[in-house]
Design a protein around this motif. Structure first.
Motif, short mmCIF file in Angstrom:
data_model
loop_
_atom_site.label_atom_id
_atom_site.label_comp_id
_atom_site.label_asym_id
_atom_site.label_seq_id
_atom_site.Cartn_x
_atom_site.Cartn_y
_atom_site.Cartn_z
N GLN A 10 9.84 3.67 1.95
CA GLN A 10 9.20 3.72 0.64
C GLN A 10 8.07 2.70 0.48
N ASN A 11 8.29 1.46 0.98
CA ASN A 11 7.26 0.43 0.74
C ASN A 11 5.96 0.74 1.48
N ILE A 12 6.08 1.37 2.65
CA ILE A 12 4.85 1.73 3.37
C ILE A 12 4.15 2.88 2.66
N ILE A 13 4.93 3.82 2.14
CA ILE A 13 4.34 4.93 1.39
C ILE A 13 3.57 4.39 0.19
N ILE A 14 4.19 3.43 -0.51
CA ILE A 14 3.52 2.88 -1.69
C ILE A 14 2.23 2.16 -1.29
N ASP A 15 2.27 1.45 -0.16
CA ASP A 15 1.04 0.79 0.30
C ASP A 15 -0.06 1.81 0.60
N LEU A 16 0.33 2.90 1.26
CA LEU A 16 -0.66 3.94 1.58
C LEU A 16 -1.23 4.56 0.31
N VAL A 17 -0.34 4.79 -0.68
CA VAL A 17 -0.79 5.36 -1.95
C VAL A 17 -1.80 4.42 -2.61
N LYS A 18 -1.48 3.11 -2.56
CA LYS A 18 -2.40 2.13 -3.16
C LYS A 18 -3.75 2.16 -2.47
N GLN A 19 -3.72 2.28 -1.13
CA GLN A 19 -4.98 2.30 -0.38
C GLN A 19 -5.82 3.50 -0.80
N LYS A 20 -5.18 4.67 -0.91
CA LYS A 20 -5.93 5.88 -1.28
C LYS A 20 -6.47 5.76 -2.71
N LEU A 21 -5.66 5.18 -3.59
CA LEU A 21 -6.11 5.06 -4.98
C LEU A 21 -7.28 4.09 -5.09
N SER A 22 -7.27 3.04 -4.28
CA SER A 22 -8.40 2.12 -4.37
C SER A 22 -9.64 2.75 -3.74
N LEU A 23 -9.43 3.65 -2.78
CA LEU A 23 -10.57 4.36 -2.18
C LEU A 23 -11.29 5.20 -3.24
N VAL A 24 -10.53 5.77 -4.19
CA VAL A 24 -11.16 6.57 -5.25
C VAL A 24 -11.35 5.74 -6.52
N HIS A 25 -11.21 4.44 -6.40
CA HIS A 25 -11.42 3.49 -7.52
C HIS A 25 -10.53 3.80 -8.72
N LEU A 26 -9.25 4.00 -8.49
CA LEU A 26 -8.34 4.28 -9.60
C LEU A 26 -7.08 3.42 -9.52
N GLU A 27 -7.28 2.17 -9.14
CA GLU A 27 -6.13 1.27 -9.00
C GLU A 27 -5.33 1.19 -10.30
N HIS A 28 -6.05 1.20 -11.41
CA HIS A 28 -5.39 0.99 -12.70
C HIS A 28 -4.58 2.20 -13.16
N ALA A 29 -4.75 3.34 -12.47
CA ALA A 29 -4.06 4.55 -12.94
C ALA A 29 -2.70 4.73 -12.28
N PHE A 30 -2.31 3.78 -11.43
CA PHE A 30 -1.10 3.91 -10.62
C PHE A 30 0.10 4.45 -11.39
N HIS A 31 0.38 3.87 -12.56
CA HIS A 31 1.58 4.25 -13.29
C HIS A 31 1.34 5.24 -14.43
N LEU A 32 0.12 5.79 -14.49
CA LEU A 32 -0.15 6.73 -15.59
C LEU A 32 0.30 8.14 -15.21
N TYR A 33 0.40 8.99 -16.24
CA TYR A 33 0.67 10.40 -16.00
C TYR A 33 -0.67 11.17 -15.99
N PRO A 34 -0.75 12.32 -15.30
CA PRO A 34 -2.00 13.07 -15.26
C PRO A 34 -2.57 13.39 -16.64
N SER A 35 -1.67 13.63 -17.61
CA SER A 35 -2.17 13.99 -18.95
C SER A 35 -2.90 12.82 -19.62
N GLU A 36 -2.71 11.62 -19.08
CA GLU A 36 -3.39 10.46 -19.69
C GLU A 36 -4.75 10.19 -19.06
#
Lengths: 354, 243
Positions: free
Chosen positions: B114-140
């Motif tokens: 799980q911890n490696i998956i979360i790290d990979l997810v963080k990397q992809k999110l920062s690639l698309v400049h959405l670090e702050h959206a990590f815990h949001l829902y799509p509707s937000e």
């Protein structure tokens, strides 16, 4: 602006959409042979498309119409722009309609059977192999479908048991057959009312939720997205619900049976003055294990029907938000219908077998 | 082989209406290939055929030199794990948080902790400049943010081919520009092949290596933009306002 002068209707410089209706009313009042009425539009310069449509329709009714050249042109253009056939499909005759409705019903049945086979296959597989479904999704669904339905199931089962006993007690009392209330409430609750009431509540709560969720996912391409991630929607979305429902509904049904009997117990003790011990002893001697089997078997079948019907309507949704509403409604109606039909069939089978 | 996708004589029908008429094309490794055409021309249908959401009436589709139209679904899933797709509306699973959405392919197709998956997810999110959206829902999220999350999900497994269905539709010019820059970055840094359906002229001019132009289900042209201009085809000239 227009003026009516005996048989001549003179339209002024400007004539727009909101003056058409009054003119038609006045025209009806004239009540004369069309060929004797003449319109003079030679001075009309400002008009809109509605006026063109109106004049165009007048030309087909034998009126005498005087037009400026520009307006003649405009009407010709208007006329040519509406010269296409708007009917998109050939209308079916009565017999063809019946056949096509029947055919689409068969088509639905066919796709339902295929879906059911697939759902069973993937659900059974996913019981043993957690690949392809989300961690914790079954537990989550059990909470949603089972746990959250407990209060409403308790309340309704209690009321059903209570009312059923109350109505029967009044009759039984006249014959001094008070003790048979126990038989009546135990057997009817466990074999009929318990499974059916629970299934109907769950069909309304969770069957509709399943249809709404899947149809929305279909419309927003979420299901396609899952397919492209190489995930099977049946495995990922439907199988957790199937497993959760198969676990939850029998448990809810058993609870509903007991609560319903408790409703009867209250009537028996307060209204019929049976002693609690007598009620208890009689109840235990009446409820054989086969009644409980019947109850559980019915509820398992109902649980499958609810999930399968919900997902069938969900996957076959057409259109947008309206389609989701229709799919949800249809799934609840179909699920309750199927539950009651199945209940009747099973009751007949069990009545002669057990 | 240099071609990652090869399509031969593909025919698609909806009832009796022909949507795609005998389409053949090849898409080369590490290029940005754009599917163009008037609306109703069969662009999205072509895309859906390539990723197997629709089966063709006839013709073949090869991905990584393997014929996929008649492939068993288990085997096709193997190919799909090397492919990502960005849908028009994003198609995020609305009941799951942003990070869970991005984690879906990783959780399902790998056995990573799980911890490696979360790290990979963080990397992809920062690639698309959405670090702050990590815990949001799509509707937000706004429409553009949803698309970027969907892009993060599409590249979660580091795919070799990435498909886009109208990536910049409904985005403001600046976000669209940023998305294009991201696309070029993916191509250059990760060596991904990109297949994109779009009408955005600006975007096409910025990123296209080669294009296919579909008109009423028929292939009108394939080649580079310069070749398209040289070919001097009426419809295409009108599309790009070249004349």
């Amino acid at each position: 602006m227009y003026k009516i002068n005996e048989n001549t209707i003179r339209i002024g410089n400007s004539f727009y959409i909101d003056e058409i209706q009054p003119l038609i009313t006045d025209l009806l009042k004239l009540d004369k042979d069309h060929s004797k009425v003449s319109f003079d539009l030679s001075g009309t310069v400002n008009y809109d498309n509605a006026v063109l449509a109106f004049i165009n329709s007048l030309t087909k009714e034998n009126y005498h119409i005087l037009l400026s050249d520009k307006m003649k042109d405009d009407i010709l253009k208007f006329n040519s722009s509406i010269m296409f056939n708007e009917s998109e499909k050939q209308l079916l005759s009565g017999f063809e309609k019946i056949v096509s409705v029947f055919y689409s019903f068969l088509e639905q049945i066919r796709s339902f059977i295929i879906l059911s086979a697939d759902v069973f296959y993937y659900s059974i597989r996913s019981v043993f192999n957690k690949n392809g479904r989300r961690k914790g999704s079954v537990y989550e669904q059990i909470l949603l479908i089972g746990n959250n339905a407990v209060p409403i199931v308790f309340l309704l089962a209690f009321l059903i048991g209570f009312i059923l006993s109350l109505q029967s007690a009044a009759q039984l009392r006249q014959f001094g057959a008070n003790i048979y209330l126990v038989d009546l409430i135990v057997i009817s609750m466990i074999t009929e009312m318990g499974p059916m009431i629970t299934a109907i509540i769950v069909a309304g709560r969770s069957g509709s939720a399943i249809a709404a969720e899947i149809s929305t996912m279909q419309i927003t391409e979420e299901l396609d997205a899952l397919k492209v991630i190489a995930l099977n929607p049946l495995k990922y979305v439907v199988s957790p619900k199937m497993i959760a429902m198969t676990v939850s509904l029998p448990v809810l049904t058993i609870m509903a049976n007991l609560v319903g009997i408790f409703g009867g117990f209250i009537i028996a003790v307060i209204y019929l003055n049976l002693s609690p011990i007598v009620f208890f002893n009689r109840a235990v001697s009446v409820m054989t294990i086969s009644f409980w089997w019947q109850s559980v078997l019915k509820s398992i079948l109902f649980s499958w029907l609810i999930v399968l019907i919900g997902s069938h309507f969900g996957f076959n949704v057409k259109g947008g938000a309206e389609g989701v509403g229709k799919a949800t409604t249809a799934s609840v109606v179909a699920a309750i219908f199927a539950v009651i039909i199945t209940d009747a069939l099973l009751s007949i089978v069990f009545y002669f077998d057990f | 082989m240099n071609n990652v996708i090869e399509i031969n004589n593909l025919v698609a029908k909806y009832d009796t209406r022909i949507i795609l008429d005998n389409i053949s094309l090849e898409i080369k490794r590490n290029e940005i290939f754009i599917i163009l055409g008037s609306s109703g021309g069969g662009k999205t249908t072509l895309l859906k055929h390539i990723i197997g959401l629709i089966k063709p009436v006839s013709g073949t589709i090869n991905i990584f030199d393997q014929e996929v139209t008649r492939m068993e679904s288990d085997k096709f899933d193997q190919i799909l794990t090397q492919v990502g797709m960005l849908f028009q509306g994003g198609a995020l699973i609305n009941s799951m948080k942003v990070w869970e959405n991005v984690a879906i392919p990783l959780e399902q197709h790998t056995k990573l902790p799980q911890n490696i998956i979360i790290d990979l997810v963080k990397q992809k999110l920062s690639l698309v400049h959405l670090e702050h959206a990590f815990h949001l829902y799509p509707s937000e999220l706004s429409g553009g943010m949803k698309k970027r999350v969907a892009l993060a999900r599409a590249i979660a497994m580091d795919p070799k081919i990435l498909f886009f269905d109208e990536p910049s539709a409904g985005l403001d010019p600046i976000t669209a520009l940023e998305l294009d820059e991201l696309i070029l970055e993916l191509k250059d840094k990760l060596g991904i092949t990109l297949v994109i359906v779009t009408h955005e002229l600006e975007s096409i001019k910025r990123i296209a290596d080669r294009i296919i132009y579909l008109q009423k289900g028929k292939k009108l042209f394939t080649g580079t933009l310069a070749e398209a201009k040289a070919a001097d085809i009426d419809e295409i000239n009108r599309f790009f306002s070249w004349k």
